[in-house]
Scaffold this active site. Structure first.
Site, mmCIF file in Angstrom:
data_model
loop_
_atom_site.group_PDB
_atom_site.id
_atom_site.type_symbol
_atom_site.label_atom_id
_atom_site.label_comp_id
_atom_site.label_asym_id
_atom_site.label_seq_id
_atom_site.Cartn_x
_atom_site.Cartn_y
_atom_site.Cartn_z
ATOM 1 C CG HIS A 79 7.852 -42.147 18.900
ATOM 2 N ND1 HIS A 79 7.148 -43.339 19.223
ATOM 3 C CD2 HIS A 79 9.412 -42.389 19.358
ATOM 4 C CE1 HIS A 79 7.948 -43.941 20.134
ATOM 5 N NE2 HIS A 79 9.153 -43.335 20.296
ATOM 6 C CG HIS A 123 13.164 -41.772 22.739
ATOM 7 N ND1 HIS A 123 12.680 -42.147 23.738
ATOM 8 C CD2 HIS A 123 12.709 -42.283 21.803
ATOM 9 C CE1 HIS A 123 11.790 -43.124 23.467
ATOM 10 N NE2 HIS A 123 11.990 -43.198 21.931
ATOM 11 C CE LYS A 133 5.612 -45.704 23.768
ATOM 12 N NZ LYS A 133 6.772 -45.316 23.149
ATOM 13 C CG HIS A 136 7.409 -50.056 22.431
ATOM 14 N ND1 HIS A 136 8.454 -49.665 22.084
ATOM 15 C CD2 HIS A 136 7.452 -51.715 22.247
ATOM 16 C CE1 HIS A 136 9.568 -50.516 21.843
ATOM 17 N NE2 HIS A 136 8.819 -51.671 21.998
ATOM 18 C CG HIS A 172 8.290 -47.596 17.257
ATOM 19 N ND1 HIS A 172 7.736 -48.632 17.889
ATOM 20 C CD2 HIS A 172 8.755 -46.902 18.467
ATOM 21 C CE1 HIS A 172 7.620 -48.681 19.045
ATOM 22 N NE2 HIS A 172 8.510 -47.601 19.500
ATOM 23 C CG ASP A 225 11.750 -44.798 18.209
ATOM 24 O OD1 ASP A 225 11.824 -43.986 19.427
ATOM 25 O OD2 ASP A 225 11.771 -46.065 18.211
HETATM 26 O O1 DOR Z 1 15.293 -48.432 20.166
HETATM 27 C C1 DOR Z 1 14.624 -47.730 20.679
HETATM 28 N N1 DOR Z 1 15.104 -46.948 21.664
HETATM 29 N N2 DOR Z 1 13.502 -48.063 21.184
HETATM 30 C C2 DOR Z 1 12.277 -47.698 22.142
HETATM 31 O O2 DOR Z 1 11.596 -47.999 22.062
HETATM 32 C C3 DOR Z 1 13.274 -46.772 23.135
HETATM 33 C C4 DOR Z 1 14.387 -46.060 22.737
HETATM 34 C C5 DOR Z 1 15.155 -45.551 23.845
HETATM 35 O O3 DOR Z 1 14.666 -44.852 24.713
HETATM 36 O O4 DOR Z 1 16.419 -45.632 23.599
HETATM 37 ZN ZN ZN Z 2 10.700 -44.525 21.204
#
Ligand code: DOR
Ligand code: ZN
Length: 345
Positions: free
Chosen positions: A14, A16, A100, A137, A175, A248
């Site tokens: 997971h 980004h 997702k 989520h 998460h 995450d």
């Molecule tokens: O803290 C987070 N940031 N939780 C999420 O679910 C998305 C992520 C983000 O894309 O910044």
């Molecule tokens: Zn995330």
């Protein structure tokens, strides 16, 4: 005391990676430590089609140094209008690994998310039939529910009926932050797993208010009280194949965090493996680290284990206060602290 730790090359289930300049700035940190990563689709606009995911995958690979051995595993952002046929075709073509599910307005770039999960019947039936995982989520977005309770309420109100309606649907609860989520995943008579972040293992909600408001400790799901952190830690080091590594890592430029309305997200990619190693070391569970980091996730997804190895060494190096500059200046998780470990390669 073990000075060096060598494990099979791990995966991040997971992450980004963002897009544009931020993608170029951060992708290398994930690719350096991990063989594969499940890449979140919450770009603006979100990645909702196989064609968009294929283009995003190309941009990720282009952001890495030549010869980097890293496989981005792409995900489809579900909306109320998701097309089951496009998802199935994208999966068959090897573009999509998973879908997702963001409940609408749960977190960063989730405005296009799903308003009624159980109304997505056609998509969920398709995922169940083709064995494609649904990544969730897991927070309700009902504003009358206290933010610290949103995950536990989701488990009760949404996840429990979902597992009943779709008994063979592969689910990853992403998460996890609570004792309720950890217990549900550990005990459910269902093909379900959960990812666990370094921050939810290492800090509790006091960190958000430690001597003042600490935007770099703010993520979603929000950190919980200590009893929950301990429950999530027990799950991570338990050796259960249902729990696996998912950072995450979610970079936001410094100004977007240090703001009157700061973004949610913790950027932990540069020292992710070191942070997890510290947790397993503290718990006397280094013998279970490889399973959590490099085996459980791949087996859950039905993918082969990575071939290579990585090594960590005990080292008092301190995490820098800032990484990158200008549009990509980000404060990393554990800035100014030591993990006690160093990633050797
Ligand atoms: O803290 C987070 N940031 N939780 C999420 O679910 C998305 C992520 C983000 O894309 O910044
Ligand atoms: Zn995330």
């Amino acid at each position: 005391m073990t000075q060096r730790l060598t494990i099979r090359r791990p995966d991040d289930w997971h992450v980004h990676l963002r897009d544009g300049a931020m993608l170029a700035a951060v992708a290398g940190f994930t690719a350096r430590q991990f063989g594969r990563a499940i890449v979140m689709p919450n770009l603006t606009p979100p990645v909702t089609t196989a064609a968009a995911a294929a283009r995003y995958r190309t941009r990720i690979l282009a952001a890495l140094d030549e010869g980097t051995a890293f496989t981005p595993l792409m995900t489809c952002y579900l909306t109320d209008r998701s097309d089951a046929a496009d998802i199935a075709a994208g999966h068959a073509d090897g573009v999509f690994t998973a879908c997702k599910l963001y409940p609408a307005h749960a977190t960063t770039n989730s405005a296009y998310g799903v308003t009624d999960i159980l109304a997505l019947t056609k998509v969920l039936e398709t995922l169940q039939r083709i064995g494609m995982p649904l990544l969730i989520h897991g927070e309700v977005t009902d504003r009358s529910i206290d933010i610290f309770d949103r995950e536990a309420v989701f488990v009760e109100r949404v996840l429990t009926p979902l597992t009943r309606e779709f008994p063979a649907l592969k689910i990853v609860l992403e998460h996890i932050t609570t004792a309720e989520a950890a217990a549900f995943v550990a005990e459910a008579d269902h093909p379900i797993g959960a990812t666990i972040t370094p921050q939810h293992l290492m800090i509790n909600r006091n960190a958000i208010f430690d001597g003042g408001l600490r935007p770099h400790a703010y993520c979603l799901p929000v950190l919980k009280r200590e009893a929950h952190r301990l429950a999530v830690r027990r799950a991570a080091v338990s050796g259960s194949p249902r729990f696996f590594l998912g950072t995450d890592s979610a970079p936001h430029v410094v100004g977007a965090k240090e703001s009157g309305c700061g973004c949610a997200g913790i950027f932990n990619a540069p020292f992710a493996l070191e942070a997890y190693a510290r947790v397993f070391d503290e718990e006397g569970a280094l013998d279970r680290f490889e399973g959590f980091a490099a085996e459980h996730g791949a087996r859950f997804y039905g993918l082969p284990l990575n071939e290579g190895i990585v090594t960590l060494e005990r080292d008092p190096a301190v995490v820098p206060d800032r990484i990158g500059e200008g549009d990509t200046a980000v404060v990393p998780f554990l800035a100014g602290e030591s993990t006690g470990w160093r990633f050797v390669g």
